[in-house]
Enzyme design. Structure first.
Site, short mmCIF file in Angstrom:
data_model
loop_
_atom_site.label_atom_id
_atom_site.label_comp_id
_atom_site.label_asym_id
_atom_site.label_seq_id
_atom_site.Cartn_x
_atom_site.Cartn_y
_atom_site.Cartn_z
N GLU A 118 39.60 52.38 33.16
CA GLU A 118 38.32 52.67 33.80
C GLU A 118 38.47 52.85 35.30
O GLU A 118 39.28 52.19 35.94
CB GLU A 118 37.34 51.54 33.51
CG GLU A 118 36.93 51.60 32.05
CD GLU A 118 36.05 50.46 31.64
OE1 GLU A 118 34.99 50.73 31.08
OE2 GLU A 118 36.41 49.31 31.91
N CYS A 175 45.00 43.51 31.40
CA CYS A 175 45.51 42.64 32.47
C CYS A 175 46.18 41.42 31.85
O CYS A 175 45.75 40.92 30.81
CB CYS A 175 44.37 42.19 33.39
SG CYS A 175 44.96 41.32 34.87
N CYS A 200 42.28 35.20 33.96
CA CYS A 200 41.16 34.57 34.66
C CYS A 200 40.01 34.34 33.67
O CYS A 200 39.62 35.25 32.94
CB CYS A 200 40.70 35.44 35.83
SG CYS A 200 42.00 35.75 37.03
N CYS A 253 36.75 36.67 33.77
CA CYS A 253 36.90 38.13 33.86
C CYS A 253 37.04 38.76 32.47
O CYS A 253 37.81 38.28 31.64
CB CYS A 253 38.12 38.48 34.71
SG CYS A 253 38.41 40.25 34.86
N GLU A 265 46.43 43.89 37.42
CA GLU A 265 46.86 43.18 38.63
C GLU A 265 47.87 44.08 39.34
O GLU A 265 49.02 44.21 38.89
CB GLU A 265 47.48 41.83 38.22
CG GLU A 265 48.22 41.10 39.31
CD GLU A 265 47.47 40.96 40.63
OE1 GLU A 265 46.29 40.57 40.64
OE2 GLU A 265 48.08 41.28 41.69
N SER A 268 42.02 37.13 45.68
CA SER A 268 40.96 36.50 44.88
C SER A 268 41.18 34.99 44.86
O SER A 268 42.12 34.51 44.25
CB SER A 268 41.00 37.04 43.44
OG SER A 268 40.72 38.41 43.44
N LEU A 269 40.33 34.28 45.56
CA LEU A 269 40.50 32.83 45.72
C LEU A 269 39.79 32.10 44.58
O LEU A 269 40.42 31.42 43.78
CB LEU A 269 39.95 32.43 47.09
CG LEU A 269 40.58 31.23 47.77
CD1 LEU A 269 42.09 31.29 47.75
CD2 LEU A 269 40.08 31.14 49.20
N ASN A 305 29.29 38.27 37.59
CA ASN A 305 28.68 39.27 36.73
C ASN A 305 28.78 38.75 35.30
O ASN A 305 29.88 38.52 34.81
CB ASN A 305 29.39 40.62 36.89
CG ASN A 305 29.13 41.20 38.27
OD1 ASN A 305 27.97 41.32 38.69
ND2 ASN A 305 30.18 41.53 39.00
N CYS A 320 32.34 44.18 39.17
CA CYS A 320 33.58 43.40 39.22
C CYS A 320 33.74 42.55 37.97
O CYS A 320 32.83 41.83 37.57
CB CYS A 320 33.54 42.40 40.39
SG CYS A 320 33.48 43.15 41.99
#
Ligand code: SAH
Length: 411
Positions: free
Chosen positions: A96, A167, A171, A174, A219, A271-272, A347, A390
């Site tokens: 995407e 990925c 996470c 995500c 990533e 990305s923390l 999101n 995101c």
């Protein structure tokens, strides 16, 4: 059928294209001609390069070479103007790519607006005068078959590009993680997404301002060499300066160090998403491999350029990462650093156990950062209704948006 990865011209450097010409007994400048045709004029078939001798074109085709432009297979248009493209690669895999007219709301205050008055003014003037380069220039004819841009009134647009199919970084908040990783994208496939979208939108950098964010599926720092090659091709071939690119990493520490040494590189975002090790390991298991101390050490040692800031992204998850105490921990983590913090309210999605915080909690969290003198922004969600925001990129093809944007959904 030649396979894209081994026979795609898109993805080759000027030197590689020059060598290819020389091997066929052609003069060296044929390399530059193909380079310009592929990256600048965005051709999708070799026979569109009319300046190239028929004999050389035939030779390339014989050898199995094609342009290798990825195909846009679906497009979803959000009520906020964002377009999510499902792009098909030569092996049938899809990724995407997201087009966001007027940026992603993430650039404010990062220094990239320097000179905007001149550049932005030029773009606006051109649009107002009806002189968009979409209808002019050498490649206008080549684009005759592509869809007209639905949004010509933007000052600057941002393209969010994918670096992998799926990925591998798991996470917990995500959606892309749900896919697992299928494979890396080649440099040509990364650049190809951008070329395909620019072509579709009728946009020609550097005349029109485009930002690139490597924040789509995957990533980038786990596909480092191809990602970096794509950056150089975008700068030299497509004409997008690296100062208008940002790469986001989940925190692959050794690659952050390598990245700092690159002579030509985008800006860095990390990305923390957690303000202490326990919390960050819970939402980003990758933190067990490179913990906050290691990550922040690499971040503090990262060689920033003059006026450059490092970005930290922080996803606010209701009751998990959005407590005032965590904002205070975040302040300590970045104390003394030249940073900006982009807060992203989660999101949401049905498959995830997490919720989006109330607006009041988001505002309060940001205020703690601002009061501590930190540049902090709440990122405007883009294209949530079409799963383009995101963390929502998981190749969704069933979308039930509001009736207005439904009518604008293309096959
Ligand atoms: N793998 C890279 C590039 C992806 S960028 C990285 O992790 O940085 C995508 C950004 O969206 C990251 O900052 C990530 O933390 C954030 N994100 C992921 N899922 C999200 C969600 N559900 N809601 C909001 N932001 C999310």
């Amino acid at each position: 059928m030649p396979s894209q990865s081994s026979n795609s011209l898109l993805g080759l450097t000027l030197q590689e294209l020059t060598d290819l010409a020389l091997e066929s007994g052609q003069p060296a400048y044929r390399g530059q001609q193909v380079f310009d045709a592929v990256y600048r004029h965005k051709i999708d078939r070799l026979d569109q390069v009319s300046t190239l001798p028929l004999e050389y074109r035939a030779r390339l085709v014989e050898q199995g070479w094609g342009v290798g432009l990825p195909q846009i297979s679906r497009r979803f248009v959000s009520s906020d103007g964002t377009v999510r493209y499902l792009i098909e690669l030569s092996d049938g895999e899809t990724v995407e790519t997201v087009w966001m007219p007027d940026g992603d709301g993430g650039e404010i205050g990062d220094g990239s607006e320097a000179g905007d008055e001149i550049e932005g003014g030029t773009d606006v003037d051109r649009v107002v005068a009806g002189l968009s380069p979409a209808g002019r220039g050498p490649s206008a004819l080549l684009r005759a078959g592509s869809a007209p841009s639905p949004h010509m009134s933007w000052r600057r647009a941002t393209i969010c590009v994918s670096s992998q199919v799926g990925c591998a970084v798991n996470c917990k908040f995500c959606f892309t993680a749900l896919l697992g990783v299928k494979r890396n994208l080649s440099a040509g496939e990364i650049v190809g997404q951008i070329v395909a979208v620019l072509r579709e939108q009728g946009v020609e950098p550097p005349l029109q301002r485009v930002n690139i964010v490597f924040m789509g599926m995957g990533e980038p720092f786990l596909n480092y060499d191809n990602f970096m090659k794509s950056v150089r091709l975008l700068v030299e071939g497509v004409g997008i300066p690296e100062s208008r690119m940002t790469v986001s990493t989940a925190g692959i520490v050794p690659r952050i160090r390598d990245f700092g040494q690159e002579p030509v590189r985008p800006k860095l975002a990390i990305s923390l998403n957690g303000s202490n090790d326990a919390l960050r390991s819970e939402v980003m298991p990758l933190n067990r491999k490179w913990n906050l101390a290691e990550l922040m050490k690499a971040a503090r040692e990262f060689p920033l350029r003059t006026r450059e800031r490092m970005t930290f992204e922080y996803v606010l998850i209701d009751g998990v990462t959005d407590a005032p105490e965590q904002a205070r921990e975040l302040v300590e983590l970045v104390r003394g650093m030249r940073v900006r913090i982009n807060l992203i309210a989660l999101n949401p999605g049905t498959e995830l156990p997490y919720r989006t915080p109330e607006q009041g909690r988001v505002v309060a969290f940001r205020q703690i950062l601002v009061d501590a003198g930190i540049l902090a922004f709440v990122r405007r969600p883009r294209g949530r209704d079409i799963f383009a925001a995101c963390g929502q990129l998981k190749r969704t093809v069933e979308v039930t948006p509001d009736p207005e944007s439904q009518s604008r959904l293309s096959p």
